[in-house]
Motif scaffolding. Sequence first.
Motif, PDB file in Angstrom:
ATOM      1  N   PHE A  56       0.779  -1.368   0.048  1.00  0.00           N
ATOM      2  CA  PHE A  56       0.111   0.038  -0.214  1.00  0.00           C
ATOM      3  C   PHE A  56       0.982   1.259  -0.063  1.00  0.00           C
ATOM      4  O   PHE A  56       1.860   1.437   0.633  1.00  0.00           O
ATOM      5  CB  PHE A  56      -0.761  -0.023   1.274  1.00  0.00           C
ATOM      6  CG  PHE A  56      -1.601  -1.200   1.489  1.00  0.00           C
ATOM      7  CD1 PHE A  56      -3.001  -1.542   0.515  1.00  0.00           C
ATOM      8  CD2 PHE A  56      -1.467  -2.282   2.380  1.00  0.00           C
ATOM      9  CE1 PHE A  56      -3.722  -2.704   0.580  1.00  0.00           C
ATOM     10  CE2 PHE A  56      -2.218  -3.316   2.250  1.00  0.00           C
ATOM     11  CZ  PHE A  56      -3.319  -3.465   1.558  1.00  0.00           C
ATOM     12  N   ALA A  57       0.615   2.245  -0.853  1.00  0.00           N
ATOM     13  CA  ALA A  57       1.349   3.459  -0.968  1.00  0.00           C
ATOM     14  C   ALA A  57       0.731   4.575  -0.958  1.00  0.00           C
ATOM     15  O   ALA A  57      -0.537   4.821  -1.111  1.00  0.00           O
ATOM     16  CB  ALA A  57       2.049   3.392  -2.294  1.00  0.00           C
ATOM     17  N   TYR A  58       1.142   5.426  -0.297  1.00  0.00           N
ATOM     18  CA  TYR A  58       0.330   6.836  -0.045  1.00  0.00           C
ATOM     19  C   TYR A  58       1.329   7.808   0.236  1.00  0.00           C
ATOM     20  O   TYR A  58       2.703   7.653   0.532  1.00  0.00           O
ATOM     21  CB  TYR A  58      -0.671   6.717   1.255  1.00  0.00           C
ATOM     22  CG  TYR A  58      -0.011   6.364   2.675  1.00  0.00           C
ATOM     23  CD1 TYR A  58       0.200   7.892   3.439  1.00  0.00           C
ATOM     24  CD2 TYR A  58       0.308   5.396   3.121  1.00  0.00           C
ATOM     25  CE1 TYR A  58       0.926   7.788   4.525  1.00  0.00           C
ATOM     26  CE2 TYR A  58       1.031   5.341   4.474  1.00  0.00           C
ATOM     27  CZ  TYR A  58       1.196   6.495   5.232  1.00  0.00           C
ATOM     28  OH  TYR A  58       1.660   6.270   6.224  1.00  0.00           O
ATOM     29  N   SER A  59       0.939   9.143   0.242  1.00  0.00           N
ATOM     30  CA  SER A  59       1.873  10.379   0.417  1.00  0.00           C
ATOM     31  C   SER A  59       1.495  11.044   1.741  1.00  0.00           C
ATOM     32  O   SER A  59       0.486  11.163   1.907  1.00  0.00           O
ATOM     33  CB  SER A  59       2.157  11.175  -0.648  1.00  0.00           C
ATOM     34  OG  SER A  59       0.993  11.747  -0.969  1.00  0.00           O
ATOM     35  N   ARG A  60       2.568  11.748   2.319  1.00  0.00           N
ATOM     36  CA  ARG A  60       2.171  12.485   3.500  1.00  0.00           C
ATOM     37  C   ARG A  60       3.003  13.942   3.152  1.00  0.00           C
ATOM     38  O   ARG A  60       4.425  13.842   2.810  1.00  0.00           O
ATOM     39  CB  ARG A  60       2.817  11.974   4.684  1.00  0.00           C
ATOM     40  CG  ARG A  60       2.685  12.908   5.997  1.00  0.00           C
ATOM     41  CD  ARG A  60       1.186  13.286   6.411  1.00  0.00           C
ATOM     42  NE  ARG A  60       1.338  14.120   7.578  1.00  0.00           N
ATOM     43  CZ  ARG A  60       1.302  13.951   8.903  1.00  0.00           C
ATOM     44  NH1 ARG A  60       1.150  12.507   8.939  1.00  0.00           N
ATOM     45  NH2 ARG A  60       1.091  14.622   9.655  1.00  0.00           N
ATOM     46  N   THR A  61       2.249  15.004   3.360  1.00  0.00           N
ATOM     47  CA  THR A  61       2.872  16.477   3.079  1.00  0.00           C
ATOM     48  C   THR A  61       3.675  16.684   4.247  1.00  0.00           C
ATOM     49  O   THR A  61       2.911  16.904   5.297  1.00  0.00           O
ATOM     50  CB  THR A  61       2.353  17.360   2.335  1.00  0.00           C
ATOM     51  OG1 THR A  61       1.736  16.918   0.932  1.00  0.00           O
ATOM     52  CG2 THR A  61       2.918  18.510   2.058  1.00  0.00           C
ATOM     53  N   PHE A  62       4.595  17.265   4.402  1.00  0.00           N
ATOM     54  CA  PHE A  62       5.390  18.176   5.466  1.00  0.00           C
ATOM     55  C   PHE A  62       5.900  19.307   5.165  1.00  0.00           C
ATOM     56  O   PHE A  62       6.157  19.782   3.944  1.00  0.00           O
ATOM     57  CB  PHE A  62       6.572  17.415   5.907  1.00  0.00           C
ATOM     58  CG  PHE A  62       6.368  15.836   6.482  1.00  0.00           C
ATOM     59  CD1 PHE A  62       5.921  15.632   7.740  1.00  0.00           C
ATOM     60  CD2 PHE A  62       6.544  14.834   5.524  1.00  0.00           C
ATOM     61  CE1 PHE A  62       5.756  14.501   8.164  1.00  0.00           C
ATOM     62  CE2 PHE A  62       6.263  13.715   6.010  1.00  0.00           C
ATOM     63  CZ  PHE A  62       6.087  13.128   7.161  1.00  0.00           C
ATOM     64  N   ALA A  63       5.227  20.353   6.088  1.00  0.00           N
ATOM     65  CA  ALA A  63       5.626  21.843   5.511  1.00  0.00           C
ATOM     66  C   ALA A  63       6.596  22.644   6.664  1.00  0.00           C
ATOM     67  O   ALA A  63       6.353  22.341   7.774  1.00  0.00           O
ATOM     68  CB  ALA A  63       4.412  22.806   5.258  1.00  0.00           C
TER      69      ALA A  63
END
Length: 276
Positions: A21-28
């Motif tokens: 399972f692949a997903y992305s998470r944004t860090f700012a």
Amino acid sequence: SRVNVTDSNGEAWLATRDETFAYSRTFACPTDPGEYVNGTYALRHINKATIVETSQSDSVEVNVSCYAPVVTKTAGTSYTRSHRWTIAKNASPTAHTGLAGNSFASSYLVSVDETEDEYDFLVSGEIFVTNPSPDHAMTVSVADLVDGHPASLVCAGTLTVAPRSTAACKYSADLGDGNRPAAGVNAATVSLGDVSFTAAAGYSFGDDATTVVGFPAITMNDTQPDSGSPWSTSADASWNYDGRFVCPTNASAYTRSEEHTSELQSRFGISYAVFC
């Protein structure tokens, strides 16, 4: 068979066979300047995925490093003070008439008046921008305001700072002439994108002018023998004295009375006449 998989990032899946399972998470990087310590913000994000039925899990760590400009500044003041003097001399009476051997007195008043002006009030200094990033250059915009007066910037409002370096921008703000400005605080604003960082420095105009034009104090000489001069002053002042005159007893002085009168006027520096 099938199992449920949850992820601490808020994801969940159902697995019926070997699956990925692949997903992305944004860090700012934060936009609140208060979250940076010495220009650095560090985030350590640990994320865990778990098979619900067996409680098996695995974790991964993501480290985020953000950098922001560190701003400091200096502020100094300068101004000019000028001193202009005028002088006036009066005598009373200004004419005497008598016979050989007669003596006379006139009262003298010598006055000086000082006009003091202060002008060219200037606040100046340097704005220092430090880039703590080890890898990336940082281009920032720079602005400075002194008591509502925009400062003139040598860097033209932009600085590019190399990694782990400091760049400086000199500034000056002309506060004009007239009354000496009150003490204040000078603020510089350095913006990286839409995020602004500030630094402040206090300033005050003391009693010692940077440049002095004219003479803060003067010494007066009076050619009248009875004056008691020289006199010295650093402010408005006046001096009174009595000057005495005697009609000569030397007959040769009376060959031309107008020559005798002219000599007295030249000698004592004021227009009066003694007729003997």
